[in-house]
Write a protein that holds these residues in place. Sequence first.
Motif, PDB file in Angstrom:
ATOM      1  N   LEU A  13      66.023  51.176  65.798  1.00  0.00           N
ATOM      2  CA  LEU A  13      64.751  50.651  65.301  1.00  0.00           C
ATOM      3  C   LEU A  13      63.999  51.686  64.470  1.00  0.00           C
TER       4      LEU A  13
ATOM      5  N   LEU B 200      63.068  41.263  64.829  1.00  0.00           N
ATOM      6  CA  LEU B 200      61.709  41.725  64.577  1.00  0.00           C
ATOM      7  C   LEU B 200      60.968  40.712  63.726  1.00  0.00           C
TER       8      LEU B 200
ATOM      9  N   LEU C 249      53.694  45.065  63.572  1.00  0.00           N
ATOM     10  CA  LEU C 249      54.665  44.421  64.447  1.00  0.00           C
ATOM     11  C   LEU C 249      54.014  43.219  65.120  1.00  0.00           C
TER      12      LEU C 249
ATOM     13  N   GLU D 103      58.814  41.494  68.844  1.00  0.00           N
ATOM     14  CA  GLU D 103      60.041  42.269  68.955  1.00  0.00           C
ATOM     15  C   GLU D 103      60.821  41.792  70.165  1.00  0.00           C
TER      16      GLU D 103
END
Length: 824
Positions: free
Chosen positions: A186, A136, A128, A131
């Motif tokens: 998510l 994303l 990641l 976010e």
Amino acid sequence: MSDRVTLRIAPGAGGVSIWSEDLFAEPGAPRLRDFIARAFSVDDVAAVDIRSAEAFGRIRYAPAAAPESVWRRIAQALRPSQPRDLESAAAFERQSDPLDASNLYLDHPGRWPLRVSRIGGALSTWRLRRERDGALRLAHPALRNRRDLSHRLEERIIAILGVDDVRSRAFSSDLLLRFDPKTLPLERLVRELERAWPALIEGEDQPPSVKRLYAAGSLLTLAAVAQFAVPALRPVAVGAVVVYAAPNVAKAARQLRHGHIGLPALYSFGLGLMLLSGLPLTGTIMAALMQLWPYLTHRTIVNRQRRLFAAHRKRPVWARAPGGDGEVEVHVDDLKAGDEIVVRAGETAPVDGVAVSGLAFVADGLGRPASPLHDVGPGDPIYAGAVVRDGELTIRVERTGEATAAAHVGRILPHAAFRNLPSLYEAERVANRNARPALALAALNLMTVRAPRFSQAVIRPDYVTAPRLSAQLSALYDLADGLRQGVLFRKLAALDALSDIDVVVLDDGAGLERRTLEVDQVALLWGSAEDAIAHVAAAFAADGSARGRAIARVAAQGAATGRHVHGLRRSAGAVWFRDEAEREILVASTAYLARHGVSLPPKLERLATAQAADGTPPAILFRDGAPYGVVTFRGSGEPEARAVLTALRRRDPKIRFVHVSSRRTAAARAAAEAVGIEFAFGGLDARGKVAILRSLGRRAVWVGDGAAPDAAEVMAASDVSVSVAGFGNAPDDLADVALLRGELAGLTTLGELAQAHRARLRGDYRTVYAANLLGVAGAFLANFGSLQAGLLSNLGSGVVFARHVKRLNSLIAAIEAQRERLAG
């Protein structure tokens, strides 16, 4: 966790490094998944790095964590059993439950260094990077410089219901996602990204190739530098052009050996003229443009098809199953036939099945012949992709995943450029035919005046690129426009072939005896029949159903038309509105009354429980809360086929119709005469029908039930096969074209599509040839060189391309607007 002692552990300030053959040498082993799950049961663990080639793993702490405390908790979590003393047991229970690591894809064939981390409440090998609300930015080392993986990933992820947009960048291994957290939380999205890996690695879909485009662009740069900046590079540029053109020269030589002259010979002649002049720039400009247009066409198809076919490919990835202690969420792939699921308002049906309880108002553009907006109650079918706008259903599963009708349609729809289109072959044939006079004129001029300028201008126009892109983009438009109207081209070649059909052969499955729905009775306690007809017509005006068409015909015959209503709203089994006198009108179904415990007076009760032979329910009328009438329907109108065949004859008076049937000859002839068919043959089995088709000696289209077991042989004998089996039978339907609404009326739509396709191609040919002939005329009259002639030709290609893109964008806007209206 292992019986072996070959283990080395090195705690550090930022994490714990571990070397272990047992743990890390086999990435997909259950012991490694258990290790990862136990490690993440400690809240301060931020990530686990794995390098299987080195049998190495590293547990990373959160930056603010106290290393000694974290290490003790990790050591405790990694023990195979819980602590025995009560104090340690209490501390163990206070830790987070182990996260699920079973969904992680750890055995990538490239053995990239992996990092497992938390994204929301799930574990993932994706990293990641950013976010924020509904957006994303992720990364994965497997994507680096893999355009094929990035392309397949985009195609797969965009098909998940709740994902609004996806973009991947292979050079930086990034994935940019926009999604709706209400539809797709998510954690579910992260799990789907992990589940996608096997299909991405094993898939065969490829992005548009850029090799020849890059090669032509590099040649163009080299030629420009050689011609204007560094003359010493000119021989190098000329040699590079010769190497680039070598395959064309070889192909031209092969064709000449067989006595054929076509485009390769034309291009080879142009190469010779370039060698005479020693100036490669113009040729490389044209070569670059000839590679640019196919690339743009391919990219246009790839990008536009995602929006054109989004509604047919979007798939929910989870379902709600009733259980003893409430409801549980299950992945759609884990469902099987016979299971039951619950779908509520605002949700999309994830399976094909039958409603076993409940009542719902659903929007389904393809799943039902009557109307895209309709009610579903116990015993009614419902298909994957149908959106429940109001109410709730319990559905018994019949087909899931790739076996659903929607998934079958989605597989047929293209992801990239088309192949095996007759219009593409026609473009090649016409271009090769035109190459001969152009080559002859250029050669004659060169021998006469011995100056290559005019000859270069004559051979420079491009006769093939624009017709190719026209065939591709026109086919995409017609495929999407047809699908919007319930026509699925299983074989796109049928789109070209339908323009030359002479005979339509209608089999038993064509539904010749199906009759239009008519209003049967209007029973009233009080009020006028005109009011009742007007109220029912207003309720059904927008849904396009058979009941709506039947009541509209009656309303048009009397004083029931033109009534003003407002405030119309619809729910499961009922429509409310206010009429011109501000009275509240309710048009309800028997299912709605049963669900809400509403009873009717005896005079209306008998009719309210009656249905037409085809199961069409009556409409029950209330005014200001009091029941006052019932309108019933029956299939007693004229045969639906009569109006369809009349419309087809009006468009093409030369077309002929034939009925073939396995019934007795007398019954077949009676059915044919009732709808206006000239010829009928009865008592035929599949071989007999094939013999009739072949004896016609004309281009024939077969119409029938393409899902019937005995239809395959007959369909194979026809030039084009058209099925009226309907959307629900799509997985078993083998016809070239499927009329998804199951109505013969789709034949008129099919004819209109074929006619528009042919007219569009002809218009594009006129544009291209006007530009090409203008370039040749300019060589005669204005001393045009090859650059001016070539640019004029490409201007024509640009006009054709822009026209198709504009048309596709307009269709996308119309489809998305229709989708929003259906979604409410």
